[in-house]
Write a protein that holds these residues in place. Structure first.
Motif, PDB file in Angstrom:
ATOM      1  N   PRO A  10      -8.063 -15.851  15.412  1.00  0.00           N
ATOM      2  CA  PRO A  10      -8.835 -14.600  15.548  1.00  0.00           C
ATOM      3  C   PRO A  10      -7.937 -13.373  15.654  1.00  0.00           C
ATOM      4  CG  PRO A  10      -8.879 -15.871  17.594  1.00  0.00           C
ATOM      5  CD  PRO A  10      -8.276 -16.752  16.559  1.00  0.00           C
ATOM      6  N   ILE A  11      -6.730 -13.544  16.219  1.00  0.00           N
ATOM      7  CA  ILE A  11      -5.808 -12.410  16.310  1.00  0.00           C
ATOM      8  C   ILE A  11      -5.360 -11.984  14.918  1.00  0.00           C
ATOM      9  CG2 ILE A  11      -3.562 -11.673  17.188  1.00  0.00           C
ATOM     10  CD1 ILE A  11      -3.962 -13.516  19.549  1.00  0.00           C
ATOM     11  N   LEU A  12      -5.138 -12.963  14.038  1.00  0.00           N
ATOM     12  CA  LEU A  12      -4.764 -12.652  12.657  1.00  0.00           C
ATOM     13  C   LEU A  12      -5.865 -11.862  11.966  1.00  0.00           C
ATOM     14  CD1 LEU A  12      -2.894 -12.933  10.203  1.00  0.00           C
ATOM     15  CD2 LEU A  12      -3.981 -15.151   9.742  1.00  0.00           C
ATOM     16  N   VAL A  13      -7.115 -12.265  12.193  1.00  0.00           N
ATOM     17  CA  VAL A  13      -8.244 -11.540  11.591  1.00  0.00           C
ATOM     18  C   VAL A  13      -8.253 -10.088  12.060  1.00  0.00           C
ATOM     19  CG1 VAL A  13     -10.756 -11.407  11.460  1.00  0.00           C
ATOM     20  CG2 VAL A  13      -9.618 -13.632  11.327  1.00  0.00           C
ATOM     21  N   MET A  14      -8.013  -9.879  13.347  1.00  0.00           N
ATOM     22  CA  MET A  14      -7.997  -8.519  13.889  1.00  0.00           C
ATOM     23  C   MET A  14      -6.837  -7.711  13.300  1.00  0.00           C
ATOM     24  SD  MET A  14      -8.821  -9.316  17.898  1.00  0.00           S
ATOM     25  CE  MET A  14      -8.481  -7.621  18.327  1.00  0.00           C
ATOM     26  N   MET A  15      -5.668  -8.335  13.160  1.00  0.00           N
ATOM     27  CA  MET A  15      -4.516  -7.636  12.610  1.00  0.00           C
ATOM     28  C   MET A  15      -4.746  -7.247  11.156  1.00  0.00           C
ATOM     29  SD  MET A  15      -1.499  -9.955  14.332  1.00  0.00           S
ATOM     30  CE  MET A  15      -0.130  -8.957  13.760  1.00  0.00           C
ATOM     31  N   VAL A  16      -5.346  -8.151  10.381  1.00  0.00           N
ATOM     32  CA  VAL A  16      -5.644  -7.852   8.983  1.00  0.00           C
ATOM     33  C   VAL A  16      -6.654  -6.717   8.884  1.00  0.00           C
ATOM     34  CG1 VAL A  16      -6.711  -8.766   6.891  1.00  0.00           C
ATOM     35  CG2 VAL A  16      -5.040 -10.154   8.146  1.00  0.00           C
ATOM     36  N   PHE A  17      -7.664  -6.764   9.731  1.00  0.00           N
ATOM     37  CA  PHE A  17      -8.691  -5.707   9.730  1.00  0.00           C
ATOM     38  C   PHE A  17      -8.069  -4.346  10.049  1.00  0.00           C
ATOM     39  CE2 PHE A  17     -11.738  -3.138  12.164  1.00  0.00           C
ATOM     40  CZ  PHE A  17     -12.702  -2.944  11.191  1.00  0.00           C
ATOM     41  N   LEU A  18      -7.216  -4.296  11.075  1.00  0.00           N
ATOM     42  CA  LEU A  18      -6.570  -3.041  11.445  1.00  0.00           C
ATOM     43  C   LEU A  18      -5.664  -2.528  10.327  1.00  0.00           C
ATOM     44  CD1 LEU A  18      -5.602  -3.712  15.182  1.00  0.00           C
ATOM     45  CD2 LEU A  18      -7.343  -2.119  14.330  1.00  0.00           C
ATOM     46  N   GLN A  19      -4.954  -3.445   9.675  1.00  0.00           N
ATOM     47  CA  GLN A  19      -4.070  -3.035   8.589  1.00  0.00           C
ATOM     48  C   GLN A  19      -4.865  -2.459   7.419  1.00  0.00           C
ATOM     49  OE1 GLN A  19      -0.813  -2.817   8.524  1.00  0.00           O
ATOM     50  NE2 GLN A  19      -0.747  -2.136   6.389  1.00  0.00           N
ATOM     51  N   VAL A  20      -6.010  -3.081   7.115  1.00  0.00           N
ATOM     52  CA  VAL A  20      -6.851  -2.565   6.025  1.00  0.00           C
ATOM     53  C   VAL A  20      -7.380  -1.175   6.369  1.00  0.00           C
ATOM     54  CG1 VAL A  20      -9.026  -2.905   4.798  1.00  0.00           C
ATOM     55  CG2 VAL A  20      -7.491  -4.843   5.167  1.00  0.00           C
ATOM     56  N   VAL A  21      -7.839  -1.002   7.614  1.00  0.00           N
ATOM     57  CA  VAL A  21      -8.369   0.301   8.032  1.00  0.00           C
ATOM     58  C   VAL A  21      -7.292   1.372   7.944  1.00  0.00           C
ATOM     59  CG1 VAL A  21      -9.296   1.608   9.977  1.00  0.00           C
ATOM     60  CG2 VAL A  21     -10.168  -0.687   9.493  1.00  0.00           C
ATOM     61  N   LEU A  22      -6.100   1.074   8.468  1.00  0.00           N
ATOM     62  CA  LEU A  22      -4.998   2.046   8.435  1.00  0.00           C
ATOM     63  C   LEU A  22      -4.590   2.359   6.996  1.00  0.00           C
ATOM     64  CD1 LEU A  22      -2.748   0.723  11.357  1.00  0.00           C
ATOM     65  CD2 LEU A  22      -4.117   2.816  11.337  1.00  0.00           C
ATOM     66  N   SER A  23      -4.574   1.335   6.154  1.00  0.00           N
ATOM     67  CA  SER A  23      -4.142   1.536   4.768  1.00  0.00           C
ATOM     68  C   SER A  23      -5.145   2.363   3.987  1.00  0.00           C
ATOM     69  CB  SER A  23      -3.935   0.177   4.085  1.00  0.00           C
ATOM     70  OG  SER A  23      -2.949  -0.581   4.759  1.00  0.00           O
ATOM     71  N   VAL A  24      -6.440   2.095   4.196  1.00  0.00           N
ATOM     72  CA  VAL A  24      -7.470   2.871   3.508  1.00  0.00           C
ATOM     73  C   VAL A  24      -7.436   4.325   3.983  1.00  0.00           C
ATOM     74  CG1 VAL A  24      -9.962   3.170   3.230  1.00  0.00           C
ATOM     75  CG2 VAL A  24      -8.949   0.885   3.075  1.00  0.00           C
ATOM     76  N   TRP A  25      -7.236   4.530   5.272  1.00  0.00           N
ATOM     77  CA  TRP A  25      -7.201   5.881   5.824  1.00  0.00           C
ATOM     78  C   TRP A  25      -6.018   6.674   5.257  1.00  0.00           C
ATOM     79  CZ3 TRP A  25      -3.814   8.020   9.747  1.00  0.00           C
ATOM     80  CH2 TRP A  25      -4.208   9.279  10.179  1.00  0.00           C
ATOM     81  N   ARG A  26      -4.868   5.979   5.045  1.00  0.00           N
ATOM     82  CA  ARG A  26      -3.691   6.646   4.496  1.00  0.00           C
ATOM     83  C   ARG A  26      -3.646   6.606   2.977  1.00  0.00           C
ATOM     84  NH1 ARG A  26       1.456   4.163   7.316  1.00  0.00           N
ATOM     85  NH2 ARG A  26       0.492   2.322   6.388  1.00  0.00           N
ATOM     86  N   GLY A  27      -4.555   5.854   2.384  1.00  0.00           N
ATOM     87  CA  GLY A  27      -4.560   5.708   0.936  1.00  0.00           C
ATOM     88  C   GLY A  27      -3.386   4.894   0.423  1.00  0.00           C
ATOM     89  N   SER A  28      -3.014   3.858   1.146  1.00  0.00           N
ATOM     90  CA  SER A  28      -1.853   3.033   0.790  1.00  0.00           C
ATOM     91  C   SER A  28      -2.307   1.705   0.197  1.00  0.00           C
ATOM     92  CB  SER A  28      -0.987   2.783   2.040  1.00  0.00           C
ATOM     93  OG  SER A  28       0.038   1.859   1.757  1.00  0.00           O
ATOM     94  N   GLY A  29      -2.077   1.545  -1.103  1.00  0.00           N
ATOM     95  CA  GLY A  29      -2.404   0.270  -1.726  1.00  0.00           C
ATOM     96  C   GLY A  29      -1.471  -0.836  -1.279  1.00  0.00           C
ATOM     97  N   LEU A  30      -0.220  -0.472  -0.982  1.00  0.00           N
ATOM     98  CA  LEU A  30       0.734  -1.470  -0.513  1.00  0.00           C
ATOM     99  C   LEU A  30       0.330  -2.032   0.841  1.00  0.00           C
ATOM    100  CD1 LEU A  30       3.429  -2.885  -1.099  1.00  0.00           C
ATOM    101  CD2 LEU A  30       4.581  -1.016   0.087  1.00  0.00           C
ATOM    102  N   GLY A  31      -0.243  -1.179   1.698  1.00  0.00           N
ATOM    103  CA  GLY A  31      -0.710  -1.655   2.992  1.00  0.00           C
ATOM    104  C   GLY A  31      -1.850  -2.647   2.852  1.00  0.00           C
ATOM    105  N   VAL A  32      -2.747  -2.394   1.905  1.00  0.00           N
ATOM    106  CA  VAL A  32      -3.840  -3.342   1.653  1.00  0.00           C
ATOM    107  C   VAL A  32      -3.283  -4.667   1.135  1.00  0.00           C
ATOM    108  CG1 VAL A  32      -5.927  -3.757   0.295  1.00  0.00           C
ATOM    109  CG2 VAL A  32      -5.483  -1.476   1.228  1.00  0.00           C
ATOM    110  N   ALA A  33      -2.254  -4.587   0.284  1.00  0.00           N
ATOM    111  CA  ALA A  33      -1.618  -5.813  -0.217  1.00  0.00           C
ATOM    112  C   ALA A  33      -0.974  -6.594   0.923  1.00  0.00           C
ATOM    113  CB  ALA A  33      -0.579  -5.458  -1.277  1.00  0.00           C
ATOM    114  N   ARG A  34      -0.375  -5.880   1.889  1.00  0.00           N
ATOM    115  CA  ARG A  34       0.204  -6.550   3.058  1.00  0.00           C
ATOM    116  C   ARG A  34      -0.869  -7.301   3.845  1.00  0.00           C
ATOM    117  NH1 ARG A  34       4.523  -5.816   6.481  1.00  0.00           N
ATOM    118  NH2 ARG A  34       5.254  -3.978   5.351  1.00  0.00           N
TER     119      ARG A  34
END
Length: 317
Positions: A66-90
């Protein structure tokens, strides 16, 4: 009944017995430091598990899911907010590869640990002389088949030991042998601590690997790798120091080289801590540089389009 003063007036047999006991036990401690501290299958069973025991790695994976799910969710949110496609790939890579990459990393750690132990054993074997131990030779002491059989004649601190001189003559040699005995115990403890550290780090591999999913925690992986690689290197390096110091026995010209042998043992004790500091594995910095480079390359077309649009607007005016 003999008193304390009578012991100091002994003919020398009692002194020699005590010195020999210190020497043989110190030699045994030093041998165990490099043989009994091997991270074998019984150690790894606590990590990867057995039919009757799930192992700490599998236990942590259940907690980390579940921690991994939360980390992935946070990374997607941060990446979308910054407009970073590389962050979404991460985030996507962490979601799909986090769990299998953890098991692969632990397998590599197990293989590297075995290679480290075998390398240390090979180095120690190269420094041996048939049945004579390599360890005590660094102090000008020859232990063969568990018995004190010789001392470096150029080492003034061992004068009178093999002749079993009595009285106070052997007090200093016995104290020096006691120091060697104490340092050998410390080395055995440190090497056992190293082995336990490798096992603990392997069981926590999930934290390190999954931390790569979130940009703000990716430094955890670099710290984990730095300590792991340092501990893996420590044992062969310590063995090399012991063998190098043992050549003092063959080429010693004065008793001062006894101090070099003691220094070699002290450095071997410190090697796990020194190796961790010496390791320059900076995967996180490299990854950070790659992120920046890829980010710049991915944003370059967007900047070109934006500049082109501004140029066209000027022409229209």
């Amino acid at each position: 009944m003999a008193g304390f003063g009578d012991w100091f007036g002994d003919s020398g047999d009692t002194w020699f017995t005590a010195i020999q006991k210190f020497a043989t036990q110190a030699n045994q401690w030093l041998e165990d430091a490099f043989s009994a501290s091997d991270v074998n299958e019984s150690w790894w069973a606590a990590v990867v598990g057995t039919p009757s025991n799930p192992g700490m790695l599998n236990t942590w994976m259940v907690v980390l899911a579940p921690i991994l799910v939360m980390m992935v969710f946070l990374q997607v949110v941060l990446s979308v907010w910054r407009g970073s496609g590389l962050g979404v790939a991460r985030a996507a890579a962490g979601a799909f590869l986090g769990v299998p990459a953890t098991y692969v990393m632990v397998w590599f750690a197990e293989m590297a640990s075995k290679a480290s132990d075998e390398a240390a054993g090979f180095i120690i074997k190269q420094g041996g002389d048939q049945n004579a131990s390599v360890f005590m030779r660094i102090f000008g002491i020859k232990v063969t088949d568990g018995k004190l059989t010789g001392l470096q004649e150029n080492y003034f601190m061992w004068d009178g030991v093999m002749q079993k001189e009595g009285g106070w003559a052997l007090l200093v040699p016995m104290l020096l042998m006691g120091v060697i005995w104490f340092l050998s115990i410390i080395l055995a403890f440190v090497m056992s601590l190293r082995a336990l550290g490798i096992i603990i780090l392997a069981s926590l591999a999930g934290w390190a690997v999954m931390s790569m999913s979130l940009e703000v925690t990716k430094s955890w992986f670099g710290s984990w790798m730095k300590i792991m690689v340092g501990l893996l290197m420590a044992k062969p390096l310590a063995a090399g120091l012991i063998v190098l110091s043992s050549t003092v026995f063959n080429y010693a010209q004065s008793g001062m080289q006894f101090a070099a042998g003691v220094a070699g043992l002290v450095l071997a004790i410190a090697m796990p801590f020194v190796a961790v500091q010496l390791v320059s594995f900076t995967a996180v910095s490299s990854i950070g540089g790659t992120d920046r480079a890829l980010g710049q390359s991915m944003s370059a077309p967007a900047r070109g389009i934006s500049q082109g649009a501004r140029g066209l607007s000027r022409l229209r005016r």
